[in-house]
Design an enzyme around this catalytic site. Structure first.
Site, PDB file in Angstrom:
ATOM      1  N   CYS A 143      88.862  33.237  36.644  1.00  0.00           N
ATOM      2  CA  CYS A 143      87.768  34.186  36.444  1.00  0.00           C
ATOM      3  C   CYS A 143      87.411  34.973  37.702  1.00  0.00           C
ATOM      4  O   CYS A 143      87.231  36.189  37.654  1.00  0.00           O
ATOM      5  CB  CYS A 143      86.538  33.470  35.892  1.00  0.00           C
ATOM      6  SG  CYS A 143      85.845  32.191  36.976  1.00  0.00           S
ATOM      7  N   HIS A 167      81.657  29.827  36.887  1.00  0.00           N
ATOM      8  CA  HIS A 167      82.306  30.879  36.099  1.00  0.00           C
ATOM      9  C   HIS A 167      81.646  32.230  36.340  1.00  0.00           C
ATOM     10  O   HIS A 167      80.442  32.316  36.572  1.00  0.00           O
ATOM     11  CB  HIS A 167      82.234  30.535  34.604  1.00  0.00           C
ATOM     12  CG  HIS A 167      83.041  31.454  33.744  1.00  0.00           C
ATOM     13  ND1 HIS A 167      84.404  31.574  33.851  1.00  0.00           N
ATOM     14  CD2 HIS A 167      82.668  32.325  32.769  1.00  0.00           C
ATOM     15  CE1 HIS A 167      84.840  32.461  32.971  1.00  0.00           C
ATOM     16  NE2 HIS A 167      83.812  32.938  32.305  1.00  0.00           N
ATOM     17  N   HIS A 181      86.100  38.531  30.628  1.00  0.00           N
ATOM     18  CA  HIS A 181      86.324  37.488  31.632  1.00  0.00           C
ATOM     19  C   HIS A 181      87.639  36.781  31.386  1.00  0.00           C
ATOM     20  O   HIS A 181      88.211  36.878  30.305  1.00  0.00           O
ATOM     21  CB  HIS A 181      85.162  36.479  31.614  1.00  0.00           C
ATOM     22  CG  HIS A 181      84.951  35.819  30.290  1.00  0.00           C
ATOM     23  ND1 HIS A 181      84.860  34.465  30.146  1.00  0.00           N
ATOM     24  CD2 HIS A 181      84.815  36.316  29.027  1.00  0.00           C
ATOM     25  CE1 HIS A 181      84.659  34.157  28.870  1.00  0.00           C
ATOM     26  NE2 HIS A 181      84.636  35.277  28.172  1.00  0.00           N
TER      27      HIS A 181
END
Length: 168
Positions: free
Chosen positions: A72, A122, A134
């Site tokens: 990510c 994240h 993402h």
């Protein structure tokens, strides 16, 4: 007044810009430039949707889930970096970048295109219309990989939402 009816329309934008120097009203042109960069980042990032996720990976063109791909924070780092926006490598470091916009996911309407959104461990990119993109997990696309999700209801595996930040 030359009678041509269009003589001042050519100069109108010039006077508007000069006027903004005295009034301080330069917000319109600044936002236009920011929106343009945000749109470019989003469009560039979208071309990788469907590519693979790999924890610690940096290959944005990877196609084999869990074997070759990108995580990510490398995803956000690379798509922003393409347009001169330098971000640190990890989501924890990226969470210190820019300016805090929201701390609760329910405040998502305050976000603008290309704001970074964070959960514990994240990061994603808000792309407008209650949507984020993402690099999510090692499952094959569309369950995992680089993808989009509805932002307001995204749960991130039960991880705590950590906020939204503006880096443009």
């Amino acid at each position: 007044t030359s009678g041509s009816g269009g003589g001042t329309s050519v100069l109108s934008p010039l006077f508007e810009n000069i006027s903004s120097l005295f009034t301080g009203n330069t917000k319109k042109s600044t936002n236009k430039n920011t929106e343009t960069k945000a749109d470019k980042i989003i469009e560039y990032g979208k071309q990788f949707i469907g590519n693979a996720y790999l924890y610690g990976g940096t290959n944005i063109n990877g196609k084999k889930p869990g074997v070759d791909g990108i995580d990510c924070s490398a995803y956000t780092q690379q798509i922003f970096g393409k347009f001169g926006v330098k971000l640190p490598r990890t989501s924890a470091e990226q969470r210190k970048s820019g300016v805090q916009i929201i701390s609760k996911q329910s405040d998502w309407r305050k976000l603008q295109k290309a704001d970074l959104v964070f959960w514990e461990g994240h990061v994603g990119v808000y792309i407008g219309d209650d949507t984020m993109m993402h690099a999510s997990n090692k499952a094959a696309y569309p369950k995992g990989g680089i993808k989009t999700n509805k932002f307001s209801t995204y749960k991130c595996g039960g991880k705590a939402f950590k906020g939204g930040r503006r880096v443009l």
